[in-house]
Design an enzyme around this catalytic site. Structure first.
Site, PDB file in Angstrom:
ATOM      1  CG  HIS A   1      -8.705  -3.071  -2.310  1.00 12.29           C
ATOM      2  ND1 HIS A   1      -9.625  -2.355  -3.038  1.00 12.29           N
ATOM      3  CD2 HIS A   1      -8.535  -2.381  -1.157  1.00 12.29           C
ATOM      4  CE1 HIS A   1      -9.979  -1.279  -2.361  1.00 12.29           C
ATOM      5  NE2 HIS A   1      -9.343  -1.282  -1.198  1.00 12.29           N
TER       6      HIS A   1
ATOM      7  CG  HIS B   1      -6.941  -2.984   3.121  1.00 15.14           C
ATOM      8  ND1 HIS B   1      -6.196  -1.834   2.920  1.00 15.14           N
ATOM      9  CD2 HIS B   1      -8.168  -2.737   2.611  1.00 15.14           C
ATOM     10  CE1 HIS B   1      -6.959  -0.925   2.314  1.00 15.14           C
ATOM     11  NE2 HIS B   1      -8.153  -1.449   2.115  1.00 15.14           N
TER      12      HIS B   1
ATOM     13  N   GLY C   1     -15.493   3.126   3.898  1.00 13.29           N
ATOM     14  CA  GLY C   1     -14.265   3.829   3.553  1.00 13.29           C
ATOM     15  C   GLY C   1     -13.606   3.336   2.285  1.00 13.29           C
ATOM     16  CD  GLN C   2     -14.905  -0.361  -2.571  1.00 14.46           C
ATOM     17  OE1 GLN C   2     -16.028  -0.648  -2.170  1.00 14.46           O
ATOM     18  NE2 GLN C   2     -14.353  -0.944  -3.613  1.00 14.46           N
TER      19      GLN C   2
ATOM     20  CG  ASN D   1     -12.359  -0.671   3.956  1.00 10.01           C
ATOM     21  OD1 ASN D   1     -12.796  -1.066   5.033  1.00 10.01           O
ATOM     22  ND2 ASN D   1     -11.163  -0.126   3.827  1.00 10.01           N
TER      23      ASN D   1
ATOM     24  CG  ASP E   1      -2.076   0.976   1.095  1.00  8.79           C
ATOM     25  OD1 ASP E   1      -3.229   0.515   1.011  1.00  8.79           O
ATOM     26  OD2 ASP E   1      -1.823   2.203   1.066  1.00  8.79           O
TER      27      ASP E   1
HETATM   28  P1  5GP Z   1      -9.772   1.402   0.371  1.00  9.95           P
HETATM   29  O1  5GP Z   1      -9.846   2.721   1.104  1.00  9.95           O
HETATM   30  O2  5GP Z   1     -10.481   1.485  -0.964  1.00  9.95           O
HETATM   31  O3  5GP Z   1     -10.192   0.211   1.169  1.00  9.95           O
HETATM   32  O4  5GP Z   1      -8.226   1.161   0.093  1.00  9.95           O
HETATM   33  C1  5GP Z   1      -7.542   1.712  -0.976  1.00  9.95           C
HETATM   34  C2  5GP Z   1      -6.083   1.647  -0.651  1.00  9.95           C
HETATM   35  O5  5GP Z   1      -5.343   1.844  -1.824  1.00  9.95           O
HETATM   36  C3  5GP Z   1      -5.618   2.717   0.362  1.00  9.95           C
HETATM   37  O6  5GP Z   1      -5.061   2.067   1.502  1.00  9.95           O
HETATM   38  C4  5GP Z   1      -4.586   3.519  -0.422  1.00  9.95           C
HETATM   39  O7  5GP Z   1      -3.495   3.917   0.368  1.00  9.95           O
HETATM   40  C5  5GP Z   1      -4.175   2.561  -1.529  1.00  9.95           C
HETATM   41  N1  5GP Z   1      -3.753   3.199  -2.755  1.00  9.95           N
HETATM   42  C6  5GP Z   1      -4.416   4.165  -3.452  1.00  9.95           C
HETATM   43  N2  5GP Z   1      -3.756   4.496  -4.562  1.00  9.95           N
HETATM   44  C7  5GP Z   1      -2.638   3.709  -4.583  1.00  9.95           C
HETATM   45  C8  5GP Z   1      -1.552   3.590  -5.512  1.00  9.95           C
HETATM   46  O8  5GP Z   1      -1.485   4.270  -6.549  1.00  9.95           O
HETATM   47  N3  5GP Z   1      -0.580   2.679  -5.203  1.00  9.95           N
HETATM   48  C9  5GP Z   1      -0.644   1.913  -4.067  1.00  9.95           C
HETATM   49  N4  5GP Z   1       0.368   1.056  -3.847  1.00  9.95           N
HETATM   50  N5  5GP Z   1      -1.654   1.999  -3.191  1.00  9.95           N
HETATM   51  C10 5GP Z   1      -2.630   2.893  -3.441  1.00  9.95           C
END
Ligand code: 5GP
Ligand code: ZN
Length: 116
Positions: free
Chosen positions: A102, A104, A95-96, A89, A32
């Protein structure tokens, strides 16, 4: 969000750099960019599925594969004894922020419950 402007599809296509942790025919795992724990890995299907809400019956094997990979990735990261957390999420209240399914995989520090 469509596949064309999906950040994770762009990572999968190699258009945005990422640090690979694991890869096979069905999935890709990478670090991440904004880690919330010493280990913070994102595990994504190579197929664009927006969220758990969009996973179909035909995706059950893929989802099972991803959940079974989480402990393998955690072990690879040295978290076998200390433990780890898996988070998916789904939707705004959860918080998605990236609309490509994905998992985590987080670890390396004690975590609280309930999540914020
Ligand atoms: P969500 O909030 O949708 O559950 O998680 C999205 C995750 O993607 C976040 O933890 C954020 O830091 C990560 N993320 C967003 N853009 C990028 C990117 O361009 N590269 C990487 N490695 N992680 C990303
Ligand atoms: Zn995508």
């Amino acid at each position: 969000m469509s596949e064309d402007n999906c950040i994770f599809c762009r990572i999968l296509a190699g258009e945005i750099p990422s640090t690979k942790v694991y890869e096979d025919r069905l999935v890709y795992a990478f670090r991440d960019a904004n880690p919330q724990a010493p280990t913070h890995v994102l595990l994504v299907p190579k197929e664009h599925i927006e969220s758990l809400n969009d996973a179909a019956q035909g995706d059950e094997a893929l989802l099972g594969h991803m959940l079974r990979l989480a402990p393998k990735i955690a072990n690879q990261e040295g978290l076998a004894d200390s433990g780890f957390r898996t988070v998916i999420n789904t939707g705004g209240d959860a918080g998605q922020t990236v609309w490509h399914l994905h998992v985590h995989v987080l670890g390396g520090r004690p975590m609280t419950w309930p999540p914020g």
